[in-house]
Structure formats: C-alpha cells, structure tokens
Write a protein that holds these residues in place. Sequence first.
Motif, PDB file in Angstrom:
ATOM      1  N   ASN A  39      23.478 -20.016  29.136  1.00 19.25           N
ATOM      2  CA  ASN A  39      22.967 -19.346  30.205  1.00 19.25           C
ATOM      3  C   ASN A  39      21.262 -18.925  28.832  1.00 19.25           C
ATOM      4  OD1 ASN A  39      21.634 -16.785  30.155  1.00 19.25           O
ATOM      5  ND2 ASN A  39      23.124 -16.395  31.784  1.00 19.25           N
ATOM      6  N   ILE A  40      20.306 -19.158  29.662  1.00 16.87           N
ATOM      7  CA  ILE A  40      19.347 -19.550  29.257  1.00 16.87           C
ATOM      8  C   ILE A  40      19.049 -17.824  27.959  1.00 16.87           C
ATOM      9  CG2 ILE A  40      18.192 -17.819  30.163  1.00 16.87           C
ATOM     10  CD1 ILE A  40      15.226 -19.449  30.846  1.00 16.87           C
ATOM     11  N   ILE A  43      21.695 -19.434  24.355  1.00 18.15           N
ATOM     12  CA  ILE A  43      21.572 -21.194  24.819  1.00 18.15           C
ATOM     13  C   ILE A  43      22.863 -22.302  23.954  1.00 18.15           C
ATOM     14  CG2 ILE A  43      20.887 -24.044  24.835  1.00 18.15           C
ATOM     15  CD1 ILE A  43      18.546 -21.862  26.003  1.00 18.15           C
ATOM     16  N   MET A 264      17.779 -21.115  37.677  1.00 19.26           N
ATOM     17  CA  MET A 264      17.438 -21.518  36.123  1.00 19.26           C
ATOM     18  C   MET A 264      16.345 -20.281  35.391  1.00 19.26           C
ATOM     19  SD  MET A 264      16.646 -25.082  36.569  1.00 19.26           S
ATOM     20  CE  MET A 264      16.905 -26.011  34.149  1.00 19.26           C
ATOM     21  N   GLY A 268      18.962 -17.207  35.175  1.00 20.86           N
ATOM     22  CA  GLY A 268      19.122 -17.789  33.868  1.00 20.86           C
ATOM     23  C   GLY A 268      20.254 -18.413  33.619  1.00 20.86           C
ATOM     24  N   MET A 270      21.216 -21.703  33.673  1.00 14.31           N
ATOM     25  CA  MET A 270      20.139 -23.634  33.093  1.00 14.31           C
ATOM     26  C   MET A 270      21.505 -23.856  33.359  1.00 14.31           C
ATOM     27  SD  MET A 270      17.259 -23.140  31.723  1.00 14.31           S
ATOM     28  CE  MET A 270      17.962 -25.003  30.684  1.00 14.31           C
TER      29      MET A 270
END
Length: 304
Positions: A39-40, A43, A264, A268, A270
């Motif tokens: 997850n942004i 990370i 993304m 969020g 990723m």
Amino acid sequence: MNSRTRTAWLFLTPMIVLMLIVAVWPLARSIWFSFTDTNINDIAASQWVGWENYFGEYGLFFNPNDEEGFWAGDWGVSIRNTFSFAVVSVVLETLTGLGLALLLNQEFKGRALVRTAVLVPWAIPTIVSAKMWGWMLNDQFGVINNLLVSAGLITHKIAWTAEPSYALWTVVLVDVWKTTPFMALLILAALQTVPKDCYEAARVDGVHPLRVFWRITLPLIRQPLMVAIIFRLLDSLRVFDLIYVLTANGSTTISMSGFVRREMVEYGNMGFGSAASTSLFLIIMLTAIIFLRLARVKLAEDAK
C-alpha cells in the motif's frame, strides 16, 4: 572483426543501460509488487501474497463472491471497454485514413496546403483536443448540442460524455477525429511507393478505378497498412488520457490503464494496481503476437 564488435558494443552499451533503467527495471519492480499487498501509505509493511492479487478471493480474474461474473466486475468492464474502443476506433481510423490518403495522393492545386491542414488534429496535444471537445459536447452550453437542436436532429440536449449509452462511443468519435490523420499519413507514405507504371498500364487497358484499387493499390500497400494498423491497435489498447479528460474515468468508460491509475493513485493499492498493470502488459503483448501471426499467415497466403 573483433575491433568492429568492440566498437559496436561501445556504442550500444549506453542505450542498453538506459533501457534497463527506464524500461526493464520499472517493469520488473511492477511485477514484484504485483505479488505483494503493498500500500502506498505504508510500503515498508508490505508482505508477499503470491497469486492473491490475480486469482485470490478478491483477485483480478477470479472472485467467488462476485455473483454477477467476471465481466460485471470493474476489471472485466475495463477490458471490455478497452477492446471495444480499440477495435471500433482502429477500424474507423483505418477506413477513413485510407480514403483520405487516396484523396491526398491525387494531383490537384493546393495539395501541399491540404496535406498540412489535415495534420492539424493530430498535431494538437491529446489533453488540449479532449478539453476542446469536452466544451463543444457540453450538455448546457456546448455548440454541438445547440446545432443539433437547431437543425431538429434531436429534441433535447444530450450529455454526450456523461450518459452511459453515449459516453464510450463519443470518446471513440473524438479519437477518430484526432488520430485519423496519423493513419492517413502512414498510408499516404505507402501510396507514394507504388510504381506509377502500374497505374499507367491499367489506364491504357481501360481497367475500372475500383478494380485498380483492389488489384493493384491494396495488394501493394498491404504490408505497410498492416504495420500502421498494428501500431495504432497497440496504442489504442493503452488509452487513458482521452477517456480520463472527457469522462473522468467513469465506470462505463474506464479503460485498463484508467483502472490501474485508479487503484494505484486514488486507492493507493500498489500491489493490486501492479497486478493490473502487469496484466495489461501481458494482454497487449499477447494481442500483438496473435495479430502479427494472423497477419503473417494472411500475407503468406496472398503471396502464394
């Protein structure tokens, strides 16, 4: 020979290093993220989840909790939208571009000026043309609605980019307007290579112009035409900016690239977004391979 080989590697090395940095490394990193729950916002806390993002309970290609089926989900809708957009737009652009190229290939006064004018839509940046068309298609003050209502073609103003039944096909028409000059330019370059002697012989024999096109022009430009179609098809499968600007990446028009961007950037996710990005890459690559194989078989049959 050894000296020439060393020289070749000397010139190739900077390009190879640059390709590794800007292409191979980001792709490899995206593939790695696709097997994690990154997850942004955190990370560092990402964990390896294997194929969960692809075939897990809430994966891209299999979700047992989705009773409506794969094609009703957001990823399935984005795939369907992308291929619908790509197929329809490429067919229309190819046919329109072919007709335009045949016209521009003729001798007439002011041909150079017309050729330059035709390229204007293609030269306009996509964002600018999308904003321009978004203004003209507006359901409140758009000039297109005003013209259609005044002409009696429609009874009320239509939200062309907002109504689900019109939105995707409106984007297709805008893309056709913008990209047809690109196809026309490539096809015109192919037409310029056709020997004039063929046309002179056909004219002397009294062959009908339509037969000349099917028997002489089309076979001689078939290979460049296939290259142009492949380039345009691969580019249309990556469509994002036109749909995003005109329809704000709505659920009825979202493309695969738009889905990746939403997961993304907005959500969020990723890991899940990277899985979608990797799948997009594989889908485009598989489409290109299939199309090239079919084109090669077709061309081989025609050569016989």
